[in-house]
Enzyme design. Structure first.
Site, PDB file in Angstrom:
ATOM      1  CD  GLU A  25      -2.921   0.980   2.422  1.00  0.00           C
ATOM      2  OE1 GLU A  25      -2.846   0.007   3.202  1.00  0.00           O
ATOM      3  OE2 GLU A  25      -3.845   1.813   2.453  1.00  0.00           O
ATOM      4  CG  ASN A 172      -9.459  -1.772   1.378  1.00  0.00           C
ATOM      5  OD1 ASN A 172      -9.130  -2.928   1.622  1.00  0.00           O
ATOM      6  ND2 ASN A 172      -9.269  -0.770   2.239  1.00  0.00           N
ATOM      7  CD  GLU A 173     -10.185  -2.615   6.050  1.00  0.00           C
ATOM      8  OE1 GLU A 173     -10.153  -1.529   6.649  1.00  0.00           O
ATOM      9  OE2 GLU A 173      -9.533  -3.611   6.412  1.00  0.00           O
ATOM     10  CE1 TYR A 250      -3.336  -6.191   8.804  1.00  0.00           C
ATOM     11  CE2 TYR A 250      -5.621  -5.506   8.624  1.00  0.00           C
ATOM     12  CZ  TYR A 250      -4.347  -5.562   8.102  1.00  0.00           C
ATOM     13  OH  TYR A 250      -4.066  -4.999   6.880  1.00  0.00           O
ATOM     14  CD  GLU A 306      -6.008  -4.795   4.127  1.00  0.00           C
ATOM     15  OE1 GLU A 306      -5.890  -4.412   5.305  1.00  0.00           O
ATOM     16  OE2 GLU A 306      -6.442  -4.073   3.201  1.00  0.00           O
ATOM     17  CD  GLN A 355       0.296  -2.412   3.817  1.00  0.00           C
ATOM     18  OE1 GLN A 355       1.078  -1.765   3.131  1.00  0.00           O
ATOM     19  NE2 GLN A 355      -0.883  -1.922   4.193  1.00  0.00           N
TER      20      GLN A 355
END
Ligand code: AHR
Length: 504
Positions: A25, A172-173, A250, A306, A355
């Site tokens: 990103e 995204n999200e 996460y 992710e 990432q």
């Protein structure tokens, strides 16, 4: 003695190489300084990409790279990142530290990076602050091979041939930074936006990925699939245009307010972190059960684009840059997640660690011209043998360990695959911080011709630094004892092993 049983008769599915994908990103020093330094940098580079980083990533056989975000994707306007660099618009990176984004890394640079890496492309489009036209024109710019305004513009900017876009994310999200939408609203947006993501080259289909839920938001998954799994007027069959739906999860030792430190943690935090990582198993199982109801033929992939650890940033670094160290604990987190994805390869078709470089659970850290391969890097290097393999039925006896009732974990965690040459690859992790275990691997009814292994081990918070880059590294593990269809060995505390087995 713990029994690890491998049943070569049980061929359970194909492990897409993309299960070991990555995510990059415009965040902190992931792109700028991490992979891209520009053509005029003193750091050795090819067309602006760091040679050291590209070569380290190629060793992993990096299969696919997601870009440009993340939250950044929903404020990215691709036309700002093409053409003469000095004339490119500068913008504020509002999500990540409010720094100036000069757009010197754009579509052409991303495609060049993927060319150098030899990996598939996964572009994430802008739904939150973009338009249907903007998304549609981006796809035309990248993939149309003919005469059209966007194809001409691409040629003017120096790229005659179209590129291949393998995967395209529709936002995204969007339940959060990508527009704070409700699932019903996002589902409608998905239906509209994806209509204009055209497949200009029928033999090079773009797989469209819908924005899926945050962790255990099962309602989001249910609603988006209910509204989108069949689109009227679709030309390619019952599943309309949804090829995959994402899931983000996460691992935070504590919570979003106090995440926990990347280093200097204690044993309680070790088990908390591993236990929270194992929650991925429940998430994938429950989300898969929802997808199964809409897609019994398993055409829609669950795309875990992710995942990884998220700690408090390193002291003295910009809080918006999400820079964190990486220890043996992260190695275990990676091993567990990759084993889970293997075991669910019938539904999980891609996964992207967050990432790539210098951000969150990165495989590489850089500082100026220096580079460090993290413990997570070494796990990916051992697990690459699973890529494109066949999942094989396997099972390990375990006992439950841990220091607190709510954070108990199994002591061992594994998966097994067979590669194209008929070799078996077993990856086994020992989650205990202090106990080693004797393992007896039984390859049911098959005589073993040879077995060799490599290991990553160390103290729980061992890490690699710029001063000492090789504290944690893969070593050959030659204490295997092979007898008939059995391999016995002792797995040290806090370690990840890869065993390669050839049968007679
Ligand atoms: O990876 C960092 C951020 O985490 C991403 O930008 C966003 O999608 C997620 O919340």
């Amino acid at each position: 003695m713990f029994k690890l049983v491998i049943d070569p008769q049980k061929e359970l599915g194909h492990i897409n190489p993309e299960l070991q994908g990555h995510f990059s990103e415009h965040l902190g020093r992931c792109i700028y300084g991490g992979v891209y330094v520009g053509e005029n940098s003193d750091i050795p580079n090819t067309n602006g990409m760091r040679n050291d980083v590209v070569s380290a990533l190629k060793e992993l056989k990096l299969p696919v790279l997601r870009w440009p975000g993340g939250c950044f994707a929903d404020e990215y306007h691709w036309k700002d990142g093409i053409g003469e660099k000095s004339k490119r618009k500068k913008m504020i990176n509002t999500n990540w530290g409010g720094v100036v984004e000069d757009n010197s890394f754009g579509t052409h640079e991303y495609m060049e990076l993927c060319r150098q890496l030899g990996c598939k492309t996964y572009i994430n489009g802008n739904v939150g602050s973009g338009t249907v036209q903007e998304m549609s024109e981006w796809v035309e710019y990248m993939t149309f091979d003919g005469v059209s305004p966007m194809a001409e513009l691409r040629k003017e900017n120096g790229h005659e041939e179209p590129w291949r876009v393998d995967f395209f994310g529709i936002g995204n999200e969007n339940w959060g930074c990508g527009g704070n939408m409700l699932p019903e609203y996002y589902a409608d947006q998905f239906r509209q936006y994806q209509s204009y993501v055209k497949n200009y080259a029928p033999d090079k289909k773009i797989s469209k990925i819908a924005c899926g839920p945050n962790a255990q938001d099962y309602e989001w998954m249910e609603t988006v699939l209910r509204q989108c799994h069949k689109l009227s007027g679709s030309w390619n069959g019952a599943h309309g245009f949804i090829d995959g739906i994402s899931l983000h999860y996460y691992t935070l030792p504590y919570d979003w307010a106090k995440k926990g430190a990347a280093t200097g943690f204690n044993e309680i935090e070790w088990y908390m972190t591993l236990s929270k990582t194992l929650f991925m198993e429940e998430l994938v199982t429950k989300h898969s059960a929802i997808i199964d109801r809409y897609d019994p033929d398993h055409k829609i992939g669950l795309i875990v684009d992710e995942w990884g650890t998220w700690y408090d940033v390193e002291e003295g670094t910009n809080p918006g840059f999400l820079y964190q160290q990486n220890t043996m604990r992260d190695a275990l987190v990676a091993a567990i997640n990759l084993n889970i994805f293997n075991k669910h390869c019938d539904r999980v078709k891609m996964a992207n660690i967050a990432q790539l470089v210098n951000v969150l659970q990165a495989v590489i850290l850089t500082e100026g011209e220096k580079i460090v391969k993290t413990p997570t890097y070494h796990v990916f290097n051992m697990y690459k043998h699973h890529q494109d393999g066949t999942l094989i039925g396997s099972f390990v006896d375990t006992k439950t360990i841990g220091l607190q009732e709510e954070y108990q974990v199994p002591n061992l965690h594994e998966s097994c695959s067979k590669d194209k040459d008929g070799k078996y690859h077993i990856t086994l992790a020992n989650l205990s911080v202090e106990e080693s275990y004797e393992i007896c691997t039984d390859i049911l009814g098959n005589e073993i011709a040879s077995a060799k292994a490599e290991i990553l081990t160390g103290k729980m918070d061992d890490k690699n630094t710029f001063e000492a880059p090789d504290v944690v590294k893969t070593l050959s593990f030659d204490t295997l004892s092979v007898n008939g269809d059995k391999i016995t060995f002792t797995i040290p505390a806090n370690s990840v092993i890869h065993i390669e087995v050839e049968l007679k």
